[in-house]
Design a protein around this motif. Structure first.
Motif, short mmCIF file in Angstrom:
data_model
loop_
_atom_site.label_atom_id
_atom_site.label_comp_id
_atom_site.label_asym_id
_atom_site.label_seq_id
_atom_site.Cartn_x
_atom_site.Cartn_y
_atom_site.Cartn_z
N GLN A 1 1.02 -1.73 0.03
CA GLN A 1 0.00 -0.03 -0.09
C GLN A 1 0.95 1.30 -0.01
N PRO A 2 0.49 2.52 -0.15
CA PRO A 2 1.14 4.24 -0.95
C PRO A 2 1.32 3.57 0.81
N CYS A 3 2.92 4.32 1.08
CA CYS A 3 3.53 4.43 2.58
C CYS A 3 3.60 6.22 2.73
N PRO A 4 3.12 5.60 4.02
CA PRO A 4 2.54 7.29 5.30
C PRO A 4 3.24 8.37 4.87
N CYS A 5 4.75 8.35 3.78
CA CYS A 5 5.86 9.43 3.74
C CYS A 5 4.90 10.22 2.41
N SER A 6 4.11 10.31 2.07
CA SER A 6 3.23 10.96 0.82
C SER A 6 3.91 10.57 0.03
N SER A 7 5.79 9.99 -0.09
CA SER A 7 6.17 9.76 -1.28
C SER A 7 5.53 9.14 -2.72
N GLY A 8 4.11 8.62 -2.64
CA GLY A 8 3.73 8.49 -3.95
C GLY A 8 3.95 6.87 -3.87
N LEU A 9 5.30 6.31 -3.47
CA LEU A 9 5.78 5.57 -3.53
C LEU A 9 5.00 4.28 -2.90
N LYS A 10 5.11 2.37 -3.02
CA LYS A 10 4.84 1.73 -2.30
C LYS A 10 5.25 1.74 -1.20
N TYR A 11 5.39 1.06 0.38
CA TYR A 11 5.95 0.62 1.25
C TYR A 11 7.36 -0.02 1.03
N GLN A 12 6.33 -1.17 1.17
CA GLN A 12 7.71 -2.16 0.45
C GLN A 12 9.17 -1.71 -0.70
N ASP A 13 8.92 0.15 -1.68
CA ASP A 13 9.28 0.35 -1.88
C ASP A 13 10.52 1.70 -1.98
N CYS A 14 10.33 2.24 -0.07
CA CYS A 14 10.34 3.06 0.08
C CYS A 14 10.32 3.53 1.57
N HIS A 15 9.49 3.32 2.12
CA HIS A 15 10.12 3.16 4.23
C HIS A 15 10.21 1.39 4.31
N ARG A 16 10.12 0.71 3.56
CA ARG A 16 10.62 -0.54 4.09
C ARG A 16 11.61 -0.89 4.73
N MET A 17 12.87 -0.93 3.17
CA MET A 17 14.25 -0.97 3.88
C MET A 17 14.25 0.64 5.13
N GLU A 18 14.21 1.27 5.30
CA GLU A 18 14.60 1.82 6.71
C GLU A 18 14.21 1.60 7.66
N ILE A 19 12.84 0.77 8.15
CA ILE A 19 12.50 0.52 9.34
C ILE A 19 13.52 -0.77 9.00
N LYS A 20 13.78 -2.30 8.40
CA LYS A 20 14.63 -2.45 9.15
C LYS A 20 15.83 -2.22 9.16
N LYS A 21 15.99 -1.70 8.75
CA LYS A 21 17.57 -1.11 8.60
C LYS A 21 17.24 -0.37 10.38
N THR A 22 16.21 0.14 10.95
CA THR A 22 16.11 0.53 12.02
C THR A 22 16.01 -0.42 13.07
N ILE A 23 15.42 -1.50 13.29
CA ILE A 23 15.43 -2.55 13.85
C ILE A 23 16.64 -3.53 13.88
N GLU A 24 17.25 -3.72 13.09
CA GLU A 24 18.69 -4.25 12.79
C GLU A 24 19.69 -2.96 13.36
N MET A 25 20.31 -2.42 13.34
CA MET A 25 20.29 -1.14 14.48
C MET A 25 20.23 -1.08 15.99
N ALA A 26 18.94 -0.96 16.19
CA ALA A 26 18.52 -1.90 17.08
C ALA A 26 19.13 -2.60 18.54
N HIS A 27 18.97 -3.73 17.64
CA HIS A 27 19.27 -5.34 18.01
C HIS A 27 20.65 -5.60 18.47
N LYS A 28 22.08 -4.66 17.02
CA LYS A 28 23.22 -4.03 17.45
C LYS A 28 23.23 -3.48 18.77
#
Length: 214
Positions: free
Chosen positions: A182-209
């Motif tokens: 579905q559209p990313c909530p950041c209003s970029s016009g991109l789908k979430y999977q093509d927009c902020h999904r990887m940033e979220i994954k990176k944040t979780i990875e950073m936090a776990h480290k």
């Protein structure tokens, strides 16, 4: 102690989705407790609100878990204090928008004043929901023991900002099915999977480290 977005008191206390809460104290029941704050009760200060009333009017402080639910997506239990009035049973004297809360007593935890992490359970098998829960747990693991007003190291400021941004963004996806496409909530016009999904994954990875290196 707070109500954000569509996080509300569950309407069905006998729902199997709340078994994770009942398991916290199998000897107690999930019950509805009315919210009746006093004029000098402070929001988000349940412990001190109840302790003051016990001193002024008697009764007891009852510790346990207040239950919240974002219907269809996740539920969570938040450690909370209510007042057992000498005459009127249990009352939640801490201000909130809810007229009643769902509560289960649990005195097994030795509360020392340090924050106790909320216990969360996904109600749907969706990556977005699992990520949101992981972010909340990571935030507590890194910051839950730090007193308010403490000057933070730079890396904690950075990871804290990323966690805050991620937990603010993801609930917007719950409103339309918690789908990656579905559209990313950041209003970029991109789908979430093509927009902020990887940033979220990176944040979780950073936090776990960060947690592993503590």
């Amino acid at each position: 102690m707070r109500n954000n977005g569509r996080l509300t008191t569950p309407k069905k206390p006998d729902s199997p989705s709340l078994d994770f809460v009942r398991s916290l104290n199998p000897e107690a029941e999930l019950i509805y407790v009315p919210v009746e704050p006093t004029s000098d009760s402070a929001p988000n200060e349940c412990y001190s609100n109840v302790e003051r009333l016990v001193k002024e009017e008697g009764g007891r402080k009852i510790m346990g878990w207040q239950v919240w639910e974002w219907p269809g997506y996740f539920a969570e239990a938040e450690y909370h204090a209510v007042w057992e009035s000498p005459t009127n049973g249990l009352i939640d004297v801490t201000p909130k928008t809810e007229k009643q809360i769902l509560f289960i007593a649990d005195s097994k935890i030795n509360f020392t004043g340090e924050r106790i992490n909320n216990i969360r359970s996904a109600l749907i098998d969706a990556e977005v929901v699992h990520d949101f829960i992981a972010l909340g747990n990571a935030k507590h693991a890194i910051f839950g023991h730090i007193p308010n007003g403490t000057r933070l190291e730079t890396w904690k400021v950075v990871i804290g900002e990323r966690l805050d941004q991620a937990t603010a963004l993801l609930p917007n996806l719950f409103k339309k099915g918690a789908k990656n496409n579905q559209p990313c909530p950041c209003s970029s016009g991109l789908k979430y999977q093509d927009c902020h999904r990887m940033e979220i994954k990176k944040t979780i990875e950073m936090a776990h480290k960060a947690i592993a290196g503590k």
